[in-house]
Design a protein around this motif. Structure first.
Motif, mmCIF file in Angstrom:
data_model
loop_
_atom_site.group_PDB
_atom_site.id
_atom_site.type_symbol
_atom_site.label_atom_id
_atom_site.label_comp_id
_atom_site.label_asym_id
_atom_site.label_seq_id
_atom_site.Cartn_x
_atom_site.Cartn_y
_atom_site.Cartn_z
ATOM 1 N N LEU A 157 -6.772 4.036 -6.936
ATOM 2 C CA LEU A 157 -6.246 2.736 -6.319
ATOM 3 C C LEU A 157 -4.792 2.629 -6.185
ATOM 4 N N ILE A 158 -4.191 3.691 -6.581
ATOM 5 C CA ILE A 158 -2.872 3.469 -6.662
ATOM 6 C C ILE A 158 -1.996 3.263 -5.511
ATOM 7 N N GLY A 159 -2.485 2.951 -4.264
ATOM 8 C CA GLY A 159 -1.948 2.612 -3.160
ATOM 9 C C GLY A 159 -1.455 1.096 -3.539
ATOM 10 N N ILE A 160 -2.409 0.392 -4.082
ATOM 11 C CA ILE A 160 -2.263 -1.308 -4.190
ATOM 12 C C ILE A 160 -1.407 -1.216 -5.337
ATOM 13 N N THR A 161 -0.018 -2.058 -5.107
ATOM 14 C CA THR A 161 1.056 -2.257 -6.258
ATOM 15 C C THR A 161 0.419 -2.875 -7.504
ATOM 16 N N SER A 162 -0.405 -3.739 -7.415
ATOM 17 C CA SER A 162 -0.757 -4.428 -8.558
ATOM 18 C C SER A 162 -1.434 -3.419 -9.411
ATOM 19 N N ILE A 163 -2.139 -2.551 -9.019
ATOM 20 C CA ILE A 163 -2.922 -1.694 -9.539
ATOM 21 C C ILE A 163 -1.853 -0.705 -10.242
ATOM 22 N N MET A 164 -0.867 -0.066 -9.402
ATOM 23 C CA MET A 164 0.072 0.920 -9.695
ATOM 24 C C MET A 164 0.868 -0.064 -11.303
ATOM 25 N N GLU A 165 1.070 -1.049 -11.005
ATOM 26 C CA GLU A 165 1.637 -1.567 -12.319
ATOM 27 C C GLU A 165 0.791 -1.835 -13.644
ATOM 28 N N ASP A 199 -1.377 14.726 -7.757
ATOM 29 C CA ASP A 199 -2.411 15.459 -6.866
ATOM 30 C C ASP A 199 -2.492 14.288 -5.584
ATOM 31 N N LYS A 200 -2.444 13.097 -5.788
ATOM 32 C CA LYS A 200 -2.354 12.018 -4.473
ATOM 33 C C LYS A 200 -1.491 12.596 -3.721
ATOM 34 N N PHE A 201 -0.399 13.088 -3.782
ATOM 35 C CA PHE A 201 0.474 13.583 -2.778
ATOM 36 C C PHE A 201 -0.411 14.315 -1.611
ATOM 37 N N ALA A 207 1.606 6.587 3.098
ATOM 38 C CA ALA A 207 3.144 6.589 2.669
ATOM 39 C C ALA A 207 3.062 5.742 1.368
ATOM 40 N N GLU A 208 2.392 4.460 1.216
ATOM 41 C CA GLU A 208 2.145 3.428 0.193
ATOM 42 C C GLU A 208 1.585 4.387 -1.234
ATOM 43 N N VAL A 209 0.546 5.170 -0.767
ATOM 44 C CA VAL A 209 0.182 5.951 -2.181
ATOM 45 C C VAL A 209 1.420 6.739 -2.658
ATOM 46 N N HIS A 210 2.050 7.380 -1.714
ATOM 47 C CA HIS A 210 2.835 8.354 -1.965
ATOM 48 C C HIS A 210 4.002 7.909 -2.746
ATOM 49 N N ALA A 211 4.517 6.548 -2.062
ATOM 50 C CA ALA A 211 5.643 5.701 -2.773
ATOM 51 C C ALA A 211 5.329 5.353 -4.143
ATOM 52 N N ASN A 212 3.806 4.756 -4.520
ATOM 53 C CA ASN A 212 3.685 4.055 -5.810
ATOM 54 C C ASN A 212 3.323 5.393 -6.670
ATOM 55 N N ALA A 213 2.909 6.471 -6.288
ATOM 56 C CA ALA A 213 2.802 7.631 -7.157
ATOM 57 C C ALA A 213 4.116 8.144 -7.788
ATOM 58 N N ALA A 214 5.084 8.287 -6.770
ATOM 59 C CA ALA A 214 6.360 8.617 -7.275
ATOM 60 C C ALA A 214 6.826 7.283 -8.090
ATOM 61 N N PRO A 251 2.579 14.579 5.524
ATOM 62 C CA PRO A 251 3.706 13.839 5.990
ATOM 63 C C PRO A 251 4.927 13.785 5.530
ATOM 64 N N LYS A 252 5.879 13.341 5.863
ATOM 65 C CA LYS A 252 7.256 13.455 5.326
ATOM 66 C C LYS A 252 7.477 12.536 4.066
ATOM 67 N N SER A 253 6.652 11.639 4.085
ATOM 68 C CA SER A 253 6.868 10.686 3.067
ATOM 69 C C SER A 253 6.416 11.714 1.546
ATOM 70 N N VAL A 254 5.744 12.736 1.637
ATOM 71 C CA VAL A 254 5.407 13.253 0.490
ATOM 72 C C VAL A 254 6.724 14.037 0.146
ATOM 73 N N LEU A 255 7.544 14.657 1.092
ATOM 74 C CA LEU A 255 8.460 15.489 0.585
ATOM 75 C C LEU A 255 9.723 14.464 -0.072
ATOM 76 N N VAL A 256 9.677 13.219 0.752
ATOM 77 C CA VAL A 256 10.809 12.393 0.185
ATOM 78 C C VAL A 256 10.626 11.733 -1.073
ATOM 79 N N HIS A 257 9.151 11.410 -1.300
ATOM 80 C CA HIS A 257 8.686 11.041 -2.573
ATOM 81 C C HIS A 257 8.758 12.015 -3.974
ATOM 82 N N SER A 258 8.238 13.126 -3.521
ATOM 83 C CA SER A 258 8.447 14.291 -4.469
ATOM 84 C C SER A 258 9.919 14.453 -4.755
ATOM 85 N N LEU A 259 10.773 14.282 -4.110
ATOM 86 C CA LEU A 259 12.252 14.470 -4.333
ATOM 87 C C LEU A 259 12.761 13.524 -5.193
#
Length: 593
Positions: A157-165, A199-201, A207-214, A251-259
Motif C-alpha cells: 500500500l506504499i502508494g498511499i502517502t499515509s501508509i508510506m509515512e 521491487d515496487k519500481f 507514479a505515486e508508488v514510484h515516488a513514495n518508494a523513492a 514508465p519514465k517515473s521509474v527512471l526519475v525516482h531511481s535516480l
C-alpha cells in the motif's frame, strides 16, 4: 479568560451525557467538547473510553468503511473524533489497545488485501499507528515482529502517502524511532524490507508508488539504522535500482525516482530541508549514508545506458510554448540525468570524472544547455557541472571543458547571437511572425564567465586559455565589465541584500537563518527619508536633529529596522512621497564602482 466561581460553574456537556443512564458512545462523539475533555483528563470520560468495548468501537470507526447511504457524521465526524481520541495520547486508552491481541488485530486488519483502503481512513489509521510508535514503541514493535506480514502489507500500500509515512517510521528512517530502539531494527534487514520496496519500481506502473518508494529509500540514506545503511549503499542494491529503471516499457517515473535515490546516496543532504538539517545536527545517533567508491562504481556501470537517454535526435514530439515550440521537449527524465551527472561530479571521484569524459557526457550536457535556452532547471545543473569541472584539481578535466567542449567559444557565440533562433533544425524555435525573444541563459553564462575570471587568478591553464582568445578579451572589456557594474547589487544605494555576499554557491545548514536585508543601508535611507521629508512625521524636527549626529552614534538593530520598515507606506499614495519611490533610492553609487 473564564473565572471559576464556586457554586456557579456550569456542568460540562460531556458530564451531562455521562450522567444519563442509557447513553452511547455515539452521543459522546457527537459532542463538540469531547476532545478538550480528553486532553483535560476527565476521569469519568477516560474510565468510560478505556473499556475494551469502547476501544473496539473507536477502532471500527477508523478501519471500517461506511455505506454510501450512511449519515454524514458517521462517514466524516465519528472517524475523525475517534482518531483524535487516540492521538490525545491518554496512556490508559493506548494501553488497553496495545495489550489486547484482538484489538491490535482489528487495527491492522485495515492493511489486508481484501479490505477497502480509502485515503481518508488511511490517514486516520496512520495517525493512530504513529502515535503507538511514539508512546508504546516496545509493545507495538513486538507485535509487528510477531506478525511479519504487516511489513509486506504496508509495502503493498506504499502508494498511499499515509501508509508510506508509517513505513518510514517503522523501518527506523525517523529520528524519534531510531533513538532508543536501534538494536531492534536488525530484524527488518532479515525480512529484506528494502528489497520489497525497491521491487515496487518493477511491479507497479503507478507514479505515486514510484515516488513514495523513492521517498522511503531516500529517507533511509539520510537517517538509517546501520544494517539498512550498509545494504542500501551496496553495489548490488544500486544495480537492482538501475535494473528496474532500464526494463523495457517501464514508465519514465521509474527512471526519475531511481535516480533520486542514487542522488541521495551520493549527497544525502541534498534533498533535506534546512530546518530538518538543523534539527538532525542536534542529534547524536543515526547513520548518514555516504557513497563509497564501490557504490560509485556500481552507478558508473549503468552510466552509458543513461547517456543514451539524453539523445533527443530521434524524438519527434513537439511541445508548443508561449515563445515558440520545443522539438522535442527536454523531459523530466533527461533533466534528472543531468542532475545526477552534476552530483556525480561534485563528489570528487577521479574515476567518475574520467568515465564522464570518455563517454562525452560533459560535452553533451553543455550542448543541451544551449539547445534549450529557456529551461532554467537545466541551466542550473549544467552551471554546477561546469563549475565543478573548473574547480577540480584535475588538469585534464579543466582542459576537457575549455578545449574539447569549447566552453569559451560557446559563450561568445551565444552572446553574439542572443536572440532565439528561427532555424527549423534547432530544438527550440521562435514563433513565426513575432520578434524572437532573447535567450534565457544569459545570467548563467555571465556567472560562468565571472567564475572563469576568478579561477584564472590561481590557475595557469585557465589564464592561458583566456589570454589566447582575443574575442574573450574584447568581450570582457566591452560587455562583461559593464554588465557586472550594472548588476552588482552591493553597489546600489537601495539596501539590497549583502548578507549573502560571501555565501558559497551551495548554501549549507545555516542558510535559512540569514537575513535578507542590508540593515545599515536601509537605516541610511530611512535617515535620508526623514531628513528630506520623504516620509512625513509629526516628529520630523526631532528626526532632522538626530540626523546631525555622527554616523557611528546612530544604531539600528535588525528588529528595530524591520519594525520601522514594516510601518512605512510603500507608495500607495502618489502625493505622499513614499520612501520607496524616492529618486535617490536606486541611485548608483559611482564612488564605489
Amino acid at each position: 479568560m473564564f473565572w471559576h466561581v464556586p457554586g456557579l460553574s456550569a456542568a460540562s456537556p460531556v458530564d451531562t451525557i455521562l450522567d444519563k443512564e442509557n447513553f452511547k458512545l455515539e452521543d459522546l462523539l457527537d459532542e463538540d467538547e469531547i476532545i478538550q475533555e480528553c486532553k483535560a483528563l476527565n476521569t469519568r470520560l477516560i474510565n468510560f473510553l478505556r473499556d475494551k468495548v469502547q476501544v473496539e468501537l473507536l477502532l471500527r470507526y477508523i478501519v471500517e468503511e461506511t455505506p454510501d447511504d450512511a449519515e454524514k457524521k458517521r462517514i466524516f465526524r465519528f472517524p475523525f473524533i475517534a482518531c483524535e481520541i487516540f492521538i490525545c495520547e491518554v496512556d490508559v486508552i493506548l494501553k488497553t489497545l496495545v495489550e489486547d491481541e484482538d484489538l491490535m488485530n482489528l487495527l491492522f486488519s485495515f492493511l489486508k488485501p481484501d479490505h477497502p483502503h480509502g485515503t481518508l481512513l488511511a490517514g486516520y489509521f496512520g495517525k493512530v499507528v504513529i502515535c503507538l510508535m511514539m508512546r508504546k514503541t516496545l509493545p507495538l514493535m513486538n507485535y509487528v515482529k510477531s506478525h511479519p506480514e504487516i511489513v509486506s502489507q504496508l509495502v503493498d500500500l506504499i502508494g498511499i502517502t499515509s501508509i508510506m509515512e508509517v513505513l518510514i517510521r517503522l523501518i527506523g528512517a525517523d529520528e524519534t524511532m531510531y533513538s532508543s530502539y536501534a538494536d531492534s531494527m536488525q530484524w527488518l534487514d532479515d525480512i529484506q524490507v528494502l528489497e520489497m520496496i525497491v521491487d515496487k519500481f518493477s511491479s507497479s506502473d503507478s507514479a505515486e508508488v514510484h515516488a513514495n518508494a523513492a521517498e522511503i529509500l531516500c529517507a533511509v540514506t539520510r537517517y538509517a539504522p546501520p544494517a539498512l545503511a550498509t545494504k542500501i549503499s551496496s553495489p548490488s542494491f544500486v544495480g537492482r535500482l538501475f535494473h528496474h529503471a532500464f526494463e523495457d516499457s517501464r514508465p519514465k517515473s521509474v527512471l526519475v525516482h531511481s535516480l533520486s535515490v542514487c542522488i541521495s546516496l551520493l549527497d544525502p543532504k541534498r534533498l533535506v530541508s534546512a530546518s530538518y538539517q538543523a534539527f538532525r545536527s542536534q542529534l547524536s545517533h543515526g547513520t548518514l549514508v555516504t557513497a563509497s567508491p564501490e557504490t560509485v562504481n556500481g552507478m558508473l556501470d549503468s552510466l552509458g545506458d543513461l547517456l543514451k537517454l539524453l539523445d533527443v535526435s530521434s524524438a519527434e514530439n513537439i511541445l508548443p510554448t508561449t515563445y515558440g515550440s520545443l522539438q522535442p521537449p527536454l523531459g523530466k527524465h533527461r533533466l534528472k540525468i543531468v542532475e545526477f551527472i552534476s552530483v556525480l561530479l561534485s563528489i570528487g571521484s577521479e574515476v567518475a570524472e574520467m568515465r564522464l569524459i570518455d563517454l562525452g557526457a560533459i560535452k553533451h550536457v553543455i550542448n543541451l544547455f544551449f539547445e534549450y535556452p529557456f529551461n532554467n532547471f537545466l541551466h542550473h545543473h549544467v552551471e554546477n557541472i561546469i563549475v565543478s569541472c573548473l574547480e577540480s584539481k584535475q588538469d585534464h578535466l579543466i582542459a576537457h571543458v575549455l578545449d574539447e567542449c569549447e566552453l569559451v567559444t560557446r559563450i561568445l557565440e551565444a552572446e553574439k547571437n542572443s536572440a532565439l533562433s528561427i532555424d527549423l533544425t534547432k530544438r527550440t524555435l521562435s514563433s513565426e511572425g513575432r520578434t524572437p525573444p532573447r535567450v534565457g541563459f544569459v545570467g548563467h553564462i555571465t556567472r560562468i564567465a565571472n567564475k572563469l575570471i576568478q579561477l584564472a587568478n590561481s590557475n595557469s591553464t585557465i589564464q592561458s586559455h583566456l589570454q589566447q582568445n582575443s574575442g574573450w578579451t574584447e568581450w570582457h572589456a566591452s560587455i562583461l565589465t559593464k554588465r557586472n557594474a550594472v548588476e552588482n547589487v552591493y553597489q546600489w544605494a537601495c539596501g539590497r541584500p549583502t548578507s549573502m555576499q560571501d555565501r558559497g554557491r551551495d548554501s549549507d545548514d545555516e542558510d535559512f537563518r540569514d537575513r535578507d536585508y542590508d540593515v545599515a543601508a536601509l537605516a541610511s535611507n530611512l535617515s535620508q527619508a526623514f531628513k528630506y521629508g520623504i516620509y512625513p512625521s509629526e516628529d520630523v524636527d526631532e528626526a532632522q536633529a538626530s540626523q546631525e549626529r555622527d554616523d557611528e552614534d546612530v544604531y539600528f538593530d535588525d528588529e528595530a529596522a524591520e519594525v520601522v520598515i514594516n510601518s512605512l507606506r510603500l507608495g500607495d499614495d502618489p502625493d505622499s512621497g513614499s520612501l520607496f519611490t524616492n529618486s535617490n533610492w536606486f541611485a548608483f553609487d559611482e564612488d564605489k564602482a
